[in-house]
Design an enzyme around this catalytic site. Structure first.
Site, PDB file in Angstrom:
ATOM      1  N   SER A  33      -0.731  49.465  -9.826  1.00 60.08           N
ATOM      2  CA  SER A  33      -1.178  48.028  -9.657  1.00 60.08           C
ATOM      3  C   SER A  33      -2.618  48.060 -10.343  1.00 60.08           C
ATOM      4  O   SER A  33      -3.168  49.357 -10.637  1.00 60.08           O
ATOM      5  CB  SER A  33      -1.406  47.871  -7.999  1.00 60.08           C
TER       6      SER A  33
ATOM      7  N   LYS B  16      -1.966  52.940  -3.951  1.00 64.12           N
ATOM      8  CA  LYS B  16      -1.732  52.847  -5.557  1.00 64.12           C
ATOM      9  C   LYS B  16      -2.590  53.673  -6.319  1.00 64.12           C
ATOM     10  O   LYS B  16      -2.170  54.211  -7.333  1.00 64.12           O
ATOM     11  CB  LYS B  16      -2.096  51.330  -6.009  1.00 64.12           C
TER      12      LYS B  16
ATOM     13  N   TYR C  87      -3.776  49.036   0.501  1.00 65.78           N
ATOM     14  CA  TYR C  87      -2.845  49.040  -0.626  1.00 65.78           C
ATOM     15  C   TYR C  87      -3.551  49.776  -1.548  1.00 65.78           C
ATOM     16  O   TYR C  87      -2.865  50.532  -2.608  1.00 65.78           O
ATOM     17  CB  TYR C  87      -2.612  47.593  -0.844  1.00 65.78           C
TER      18      TYR C  87
HETATM   19  N1  LIG Z   1       3.311  40.771  -7.924  1.00 67.64           N
HETATM   20  C1  LIG Z   1       2.197  41.569  -8.251  1.00 67.64           C
HETATM   21  O1  LIG Z   1       1.206  40.770  -8.996  1.00 67.64           O
HETATM   22  C2  LIG Z   1       2.087  42.982  -8.467  1.00 67.64           C
HETATM   23  C3  LIG Z   1       0.711  43.309  -9.091  1.00 67.64           C
HETATM   24  C4  LIG Z   1       0.567  44.821  -9.050  1.00 67.64           C
HETATM   25  C5  LIG Z   1       1.708  45.546  -8.610  1.00 67.64           C
HETATM   26  N2  LIG Z   1       2.633  45.012  -8.085  1.00 67.64           N
HETATM   27  C6  LIG Z   1       3.488  46.051  -7.719  1.00 67.64           C
HETATM   28  O2  LIG Z   1       4.867  45.506  -8.250  1.00 67.64           O
HETATM   29  C7  LIG Z   1       5.972  46.044  -7.181  1.00 67.64           C
HETATM   30  C8  LIG Z   1       6.721  44.864  -7.040  1.00 67.64           C
HETATM   31  O3  LIG Z   1       6.057  43.854  -6.144  1.00 67.64           O
HETATM   32  P1  LIG Z   1       6.474  42.486  -6.095  1.00 67.64           P
HETATM   33  O4  LIG Z   1       5.289  41.647  -6.194  1.00 67.64           O
HETATM   34  O5  LIG Z   1       7.599  42.151  -6.641  1.00 67.64           O
HETATM   35  O6  LIG Z   1       6.691  42.640  -4.305  1.00 67.64           O
HETATM   36  P2  LIG Z   1       7.788  41.735  -3.264  1.00 67.64           P
HETATM   37  O7  LIG Z   1       7.868  40.370  -3.786  1.00 67.64           O
HETATM   38  O8  LIG Z   1       7.105  41.859  -1.964  1.00 67.64           O
HETATM   39  O9  LIG Z   1       8.834  42.541  -3.040  1.00 67.64           O
HETATM   40  C9  LIG Z   1       8.934  44.018  -2.715  1.00 67.64           C
HETATM   41  C10 LIG Z   1      10.398  44.590  -2.779  1.00 67.64           C
HETATM   42  O10 LIG Z   1      10.284  45.751  -2.201  1.00 67.64           O
HETATM   43  C11 LIG Z   1      11.204  45.895  -1.221  1.00 67.64           C
HETATM   44  N3  LIG Z   1      10.894  46.524  -0.041  1.00 67.64           N
HETATM   45  C12 LIG Z   1       9.703  46.789   0.556  1.00 67.64           C
HETATM   46  N4  LIG Z   1       9.945  47.602   1.564  1.00 67.64           N
HETATM   47  C13 LIG Z   1      10.846  48.219   1.407  1.00 67.64           C
HETATM   48  C14 LIG Z   1      11.427  49.609   2.017  1.00 67.64           C
HETATM   49  N5  LIG Z   1      10.878  50.082   2.996  1.00 67.64           N
HETATM   50  N6  LIG Z   1      12.650  49.868   1.412  1.00 67.64           N
HETATM   51  C15 LIG Z   1      13.174  49.465   0.436  1.00 67.64           C
HETATM   52  N7  LIG Z   1      12.825  48.273  -0.136  1.00 67.64           N
HETATM   53  C16 LIG Z   1      11.745  47.801   0.217  1.00 67.64           C
HETATM   54  C17 LIG Z   1      11.261  44.603  -0.431  1.00 67.64           C
HETATM   55  O11 LIG Z   1      12.573  44.206  -0.110  1.00 67.64           O
HETATM   56  P3  LIG Z   1      13.226  44.203   1.426  1.00 67.64           P
HETATM   57  O12 LIG Z   1      11.962  43.513   2.376  1.00 67.64           O
HETATM   58  O13 LIG Z   1      14.485  43.526   1.519  1.00 67.64           O
HETATM   59  O14 LIG Z   1      13.209  45.721   1.818  1.00 67.64           O
HETATM   60  C18 LIG Z   1      11.490  43.771  -1.925  1.00 67.64           C
HETATM   61  O15 LIG Z   1      12.580  43.434  -2.789  1.00 67.64           O
HETATM   62  C19 LIG Z   1       5.251  46.601  -5.907  1.00 67.64           C
HETATM   63  O16 LIG Z   1       5.283  48.160  -6.193  1.00 67.64           O
HETATM   64  C20 LIG Z   1       4.039  46.073  -6.238  1.00 67.64           C
HETATM   65  O17 LIG Z   1       3.008  46.789  -5.607  1.00 67.64           O
HETATM   66  C21 LIG Z   1       3.023  43.740  -7.876  1.00 67.64           C
END
Ligand SMILES: NC(=O)c1ccc[n+]([C@@H]2O[C@H](COP(=O)([O-])OP(=O)(O)OC[C@H]3O[C@@H](n4cnc5c(N)ncnc54)[C@H](OP(=O)(O)O)[C@@H]3O)[C@@H](O)[C@H]2O)c1
Length: 240
Positions: free
Chosen positions: A150, A167, A163
């Site tokens: 991130s 990261k 968080y």
């Molecule tokens: N969105 C952003 O702007 C952003 C920025 C920087 C980094 N990131 C990184 O990008 C990645 C995806 O983020 P996102 O924004 O798509 O997050 P999100 O919308 O919250 O989706 C997270 C996904 O992870 C799954 N998950 C959570 N805990 C889990 C567990 N214990 N076992 C298996 N699956 C699990 C959730 O599914 P279930 O709840 O069904 O398990 C969901 O499918 C993450 O690593 C995040 O830190 C995102």
């Protein structure tokens, strides 16, 4: 469920890759499923929401594979890996995408259980997946590991200390892993950018709406991910 009839095309022989993605039930993971499958790659995914995993199984079918797995559970990941390695073999591209974020709060106000959950999924979950899938990849000295980091893995902000801690850990853990891999493989920490997902809404509220959707992001990110190779081993990358 969207129409999946266009989801799988036929890439030129030899180009289809087995792509394992954690956290495919929403957000970036869900959007990557669509895009990798549309380009003709085989997707193996997991998440905890059984209903959505069932919909993915029904919508995509074989050779794609979706399972209910909590990455924070080493025993669940171990059982999943044993099945997947038998049915599909080792992943060629392993995307540790699943993560969670604390509710915005100063560090001293974050309850212990919430702090633990962020550590368990974001750090231990990644290590669990690596522990059980990487041996098959190392054995053939082939494959790319991308651990989702991130902007908050390279900088910090108030109210997201747990968080940020995870990261920053991903950055260090991944770069150390890169030093352990045989030639021909790579492990990289990846900052995906800022994307309007449920996670971002948790942190930014309605302001998240001014960022690109996960679907828009995936159109750019998936080709970027497919270009990562051994030359990138240990390099902190950012989707651009
Ligand atoms: N969105 C952003 O702007 C952003 C920025 C920087 C980094 N990131 C990184 O990008 C990645 C995806 O983020 P996102 O924004 O798509 O997050 P999100 O919308 O919250 O989706 C997270 C996904 O992870 C799954 N998950 C959570 N805990 C889990 C567990 N214990 N076992 C298996 N699956 C699990 C959730 O599914 P279930 O709840 O069904 O398990 C969901 O499918 C993450 O690593 C995040 O830190 C995102």
């Amino acid at each position: 469920m969207a129409d999946n009839s266009l989801k799988t095309s036929n890439p030129a022989a030899g180009q289809a890759r087995r792509v394992l993605i954690t956290g495919v039930t929403r957000g970036l993971g869900r959007a990557m499923v669509d895009e990798f499958a549309r380009l003709g790659h085989v997707v193996i995914g997991c998440g905890r929401s059984a209903k959505i995993i069932g919909e993915l199984q029904a919508g995509f079918g074989a050779p794609h594979r979706f399972d209910v797995v909590d990455v924070a559970s080493d025993t669940e990941v171990q059982a999943w890996a044993a099945e997947v390695l038998t049915s599909h073999g080792g992943p060629e591209l392993l995307l540790n995408n699943a993560a969670t974020i604390n509710r915005n709060a100063a560090l001293w106000r974050v309850p212990a259980a919430e702090f633990d959950a962020v550590i368990d999924v974001n750090i231990k979950g990644v290590a669990n997946v690596i522990r059980h899938f990487l041996p098959a990849m190392v054995k053939v000295e082939r494959g790319i590991v991308v651990n989702f980091s991130s902007g908050w893995g390279r900088a910090t902000d108030a109210e997201v200390a747990p968080y940020c801690a995870t990261k920053w850990a991903i950055e260090g853990m991944t770069r150390a892993l890169a030093q352990e891999l045989p030639r021909g493989m790579a492990a990289v920490p990846l900052n995906p950018g800022i994307i309007d997902t449920e996670m971002l809404r948790n942190a930014f509220g309605d302001a998240a709406g001014s960022y690109p959707s996960a679907q828009q992001w995936a159109k750019q990110a998936v080709p970027f991910l497919l270009r990562i190779g051994p030359k990138d081993n240990g390099r902190p990358l950012t989707v651009s």
